[in-house]
Design an enzyme around this catalytic site. Structure first.
Site, PDB file in Angstrom:
ATOM      1  N   THR A 141      44.037  37.394  45.266  1.00  0.00           N
ATOM      2  CA  THR A 141      42.616  38.428  44.890  1.00  0.00           C
ATOM      3  C   THR A 141      42.892  39.551  45.774  1.00  0.00           C
ATOM      4  O   THR A 141      42.630  41.094  45.603  1.00  0.00           O
ATOM      5  CB  THR A 141      41.937  37.705  44.881  1.00  0.00           C
ATOM      6  OG1 THR A 141      41.846  36.532  43.867  1.00  0.00           O
ATOM      7  CG2 THR A 141      40.675  38.786  43.922  1.00  0.00           C
ATOM      8  N   GLU A 152      41.454  35.486  26.694  1.00  0.00           N
ATOM      9  CA  GLU A 152      41.729  36.307  26.677  1.00  0.00           C
ATOM     10  C   GLU A 152      42.622  37.181  26.115  1.00  0.00           C
ATOM     11  O   GLU A 152      42.400  38.529  25.619  1.00  0.00           O
ATOM     12  CB  GLU A 152      41.790  36.644  28.333  1.00  0.00           C
ATOM     13  CG  GLU A 152      40.961  36.699  29.267  1.00  0.00           C
ATOM     14  CD  GLU A 152      41.526  36.265  30.572  1.00  0.00           C
ATOM     15  OE1 GLU A 152      42.820  36.427  31.282  1.00  0.00           O
ATOM     16  OE2 GLU A 152      40.405  35.630  32.043  1.00  0.00           O
ATOM     17  N   LYS A 199      44.977  47.620  35.939  1.00  0.00           N
ATOM     18  CA  LYS A 199      44.057  47.523  36.016  1.00  0.00           C
ATOM     19  C   LYS A 199      44.096  49.754  35.919  1.00  0.00           C
ATOM     20  O   LYS A 199      45.021  49.986  36.199  1.00  0.00           O
ATOM     21  CB  LYS A 199      42.988  47.654  37.063  1.00  0.00           C
ATOM     22  CG  LYS A 199      42.449  46.392  36.813  1.00  0.00           C
ATOM     23  CD  LYS A 199      42.183  45.560  38.075  1.00  0.00           C
ATOM     24  CE  LYS A 199      42.364  43.994  38.097  1.00  0.00           C
ATOM     25  NZ  LYS A 199      41.336  43.241  39.065  1.00  0.00           N
ATOM     26  N   ASN A 226      43.015  46.419  42.994  1.00  0.00           N
ATOM     27  CA  ASN A 226      43.898  45.409  43.586  1.00  0.00           C
ATOM     28  C   ASN A 226      44.782  45.573  42.205  1.00  0.00           C
ATOM     29  O   ASN A 226      46.097  44.072  41.766  1.00  0.00           O
ATOM     30  CB  ASN A 226      43.841  44.012  43.482  1.00  0.00           C
ATOM     31  CG  ASN A 226      42.442  43.700  42.989  1.00  0.00           C
ATOM     32  OD1 ASN A 226      42.589  44.053  41.498  1.00  0.00           O
ATOM     33  ND2 ASN A 226      42.270  42.164  42.790  1.00  0.00           N
ATOM     34  N   TYR A 266      35.305  39.852  32.061  1.00  0.00           N
ATOM     35  CA  TYR A 266      34.305  39.518  33.063  1.00  0.00           C
ATOM     36  C   TYR A 266      33.427  38.119  32.726  1.00  0.00           C
ATOM     37  O   TYR A 266      32.908  38.343  34.428  1.00  0.00           O
ATOM     38  CB  TYR A 266      34.842  40.027  34.625  1.00  0.00           C
ATOM     39  CG  TYR A 266      35.998  40.613  35.359  1.00  0.00           C
ATOM     40  CD1 TYR A 266      37.532  39.547  35.137  1.00  0.00           C
ATOM     41  CD2 TYR A 266      36.420  41.831  34.557  1.00  0.00           C
ATOM     42  CE1 TYR A 266      37.722  39.909  36.048  1.00  0.00           C
ATOM     43  CE2 TYR A 266      38.187  42.155  35.346  1.00  0.00           C
ATOM     44  CZ  TYR A 266      38.611  41.367  36.136  1.00  0.00           C
ATOM     45  OH  TYR A 266      40.071  41.646  37.274  1.00  0.00           O
ATOM     46  N   PHE A 274      28.989  41.637  42.924  1.00  0.00           N
ATOM     47  CA  PHE A 274      30.423  43.234  42.947  1.00  0.00           C
ATOM     48  C   PHE A 274      30.551  43.553  41.581  1.00  0.00           C
ATOM     49  O   PHE A 274      31.271  44.619  40.602  1.00  0.00           O
ATOM     50  CB  PHE A 274      32.052  42.926  42.614  1.00  0.00           C
ATOM     51  CG  PHE A 274      32.309  41.678  42.556  1.00  0.00           C
ATOM     52  CD1 PHE A 274      33.142  41.171  41.760  1.00  0.00           C
ATOM     53  CD2 PHE A 274      32.186  40.418  43.378  1.00  0.00           C
ATOM     54  CE1 PHE A 274      33.793  40.629  41.147  1.00  0.00           C
ATOM     55  CE2 PHE A 274      32.493  39.428  43.090  1.00  0.00           C
ATOM     56  CZ  PHE A 274      33.409  39.183  41.790  1.00  0.00           C
ATOM     57  N   ARG A 311      50.468  34.682  37.710  1.00  0.00           N
ATOM     58  CA  ARG A 311      50.124  34.406  38.979  1.00  0.00           C
ATOM     59  C   ARG A 311      50.228  34.873  41.021  1.00  0.00           C
ATOM     60  O   ARG A 311      50.025  35.209  41.550  1.00  0.00           O
ATOM     61  CB  ARG A 311      48.809  33.459  39.205  1.00  0.00           C
ATOM     62  CG  ARG A 311      47.860  33.184  37.967  1.00  0.00           C
ATOM     63  CD  ARG A 311      46.523  34.087  37.846  1.00  0.00           C
ATOM     64  NE  ARG A 311      45.582  33.030  38.980  1.00  0.00           N
ATOM     65  CZ  ARG A 311      44.435  33.902  39.411  1.00  0.00           C
ATOM     66  NH1 ARG A 311      43.962  35.181  38.173  1.00  0.00           N
ATOM     67  NH2 ARG A 311      43.906  33.808  40.349  1.00  0.00           N
TER      68      ARG A 311
HETATM   69  P1  DAT Z   1      41.339  37.649  40.805  1.00  0.00           P
HETATM   70  O1  DAT Z   1      41.400  38.661  40.032  1.00  0.00           O
HETATM   71  O2  DAT Z   1      42.231  37.221  41.454  1.00  0.00           O
HETATM   72  O3  DAT Z   1      41.534  36.270  39.387  1.00  0.00           O
HETATM   73  P2  DAT Z   1      38.248  36.950  40.692  1.00  0.00           P
HETATM   74  O4  DAT Z   1      38.816  36.050  38.971  1.00  0.00           O
HETATM   75  O5  DAT Z   1      38.413  35.878  41.771  1.00  0.00           O
HETATM   76  O6  DAT Z   1      40.163  37.364  41.356  1.00  0.00           O
HETATM   77  O7  DAT Z   1      37.524  38.442  40.215  1.00  0.00           O
HETATM   78  C1  DAT Z   1      37.910  39.207  39.383  1.00  0.00           C
HETATM   79  C2  DAT Z   1      38.244  40.716  40.298  1.00  0.00           C
HETATM   80  O8  DAT Z   1      36.866  40.842  40.607  1.00  0.00           O
HETATM   81  C3  DAT Z   1      39.075  40.541  41.085  1.00  0.00           C
HETATM   82  O9  DAT Z   1      40.481  41.086  40.448  1.00  0.00           O
HETATM   83  C4  DAT Z   1      38.722  42.268  42.372  1.00  0.00           C
HETATM   84  C5  DAT Z   1      37.233  41.919  41.643  1.00  0.00           C
HETATM   85  N1  DAT Z   1      36.066  41.294  43.266  1.00  0.00           N
HETATM   86  C6  DAT Z   1      36.100  40.085  43.301  1.00  0.00           C
HETATM   87  N2  DAT Z   1      35.740  39.216  44.277  1.00  0.00           N
HETATM   88  C7  DAT Z   1      35.204  40.709  44.963  1.00  0.00           C
HETATM   89  C8  DAT Z   1      35.111  40.851  45.946  1.00  0.00           C
HETATM   90  N3  DAT Z   1      34.252  40.743  46.621  1.00  0.00           N
HETATM   91  N4  DAT Z   1      34.480  42.344  46.369  1.00  0.00           N
HETATM   92  C9  DAT Z   1      35.305  43.628  45.032  1.00  0.00           C
HETATM   93  N5  DAT Z   1      35.095  42.959  44.383  1.00  0.00           N
HETATM   94  C10 DAT Z   1      35.593  41.623  43.595  1.00  0.00           C
HETATM   95 MG    MG Z   2      39.889  35.996  37.718  1.00  0.00          MG
END
Ligand code: DAT
Ligand code: MG
Length: 151
Positions: free
Chosen positions: A93, A128, A11, A114, A51, A59, A87
């Site tokens: 996350t 993707e 990112k 992250n 996404y 968010f 992963r």
């Molecule tokens: P991952 O990236 O581990 O697959 P995810 O698919 O649940 O996680 O979420 C995608 C991204 O969205 C994550 O890397 C960071 C952001 N994100 C997720 N939950 C969040 C939150 N509660 N507040 C802010 N950003 C968030």
């Molecule tokens: Mg994800």
């Protein structure tokens, strides 16, 4: 374990912080094979599709702003069980909950910064990879040391 391909993206925070080499090295050292790599600043619509599953989350808008704000390093990695293994290499996350030794556990503190994305299942990996890469941008090749990584 079947040979798979997964989509990984560093990112904008990871690129800005100079972590590209560190992260690429972890996947290389593990023994996975790089089959696609490019740096781009993704459009908002690309990030919204990527996404899409999070469209209704509070968010979402901030996430789209962030991902489309600057260069992202998009990659496809190939190997046995690479989707789940990537992963694990990436970690949880929430970086403060990610185990030390993982990318997020070692290199990040904030969920909104992250550092890296990795596909979470075979279907999302296929979606993707197709979203971010043209077929001609992916290489099929055999590493010279293949026989030293796998029987
Ligand atoms: P991952 O990236 O581990 O697959 P995810 O698919 O649940 O996680 O979420 C995608 C991204 O969205 C994550 O890397 C960071 C952001 N994100 C997720 N939950 C969040 C939150 N509660 N507040 C802010 N950003 C968030
Ligand atoms: Mg994800």
């Amino acid at each position: 374990m079947a040979t798979e391909r997964t989509f990984i993206a560093i990112k904008p925070d990871g690129v800005q912080r100079g972590l590209v080499g560190e992260i690429l090295g972890r996947f290389e050292r593990k023994g996975f094979k790089l089959v696609g790599l490019k740096q781009l600043t993704p459009s908002r619509s690309l990030v919204e599709e990527h996404y899409g599953v999070h469209r209704e989350r509070p968010f979402f808008a901030g996430l789209v702003d962030f991902l489309s704000s600057g260069p992202v390093v998009a990659m496809v990695w190939e190997g046995d069980g690479v989707i789940a293994s990537a992963r694990k290499l990436i970690g949880a996350t929430k970086p403060l909950e990610a185990e030390p030794g993982t990318i997020r556990g070692d290199l990040a503190v904030n969920i909104g910064r992250n550092v890296i994305h990795g596909s979470d299942a075979a279907e999302t990996a296929e979606f993707e990879i197709g979203l971010w890469f043209q077929a001609a941008e992916l290489s099929s090749w055999t590493p010279a040391d293949q026989g030293w990584r796998t029987e």
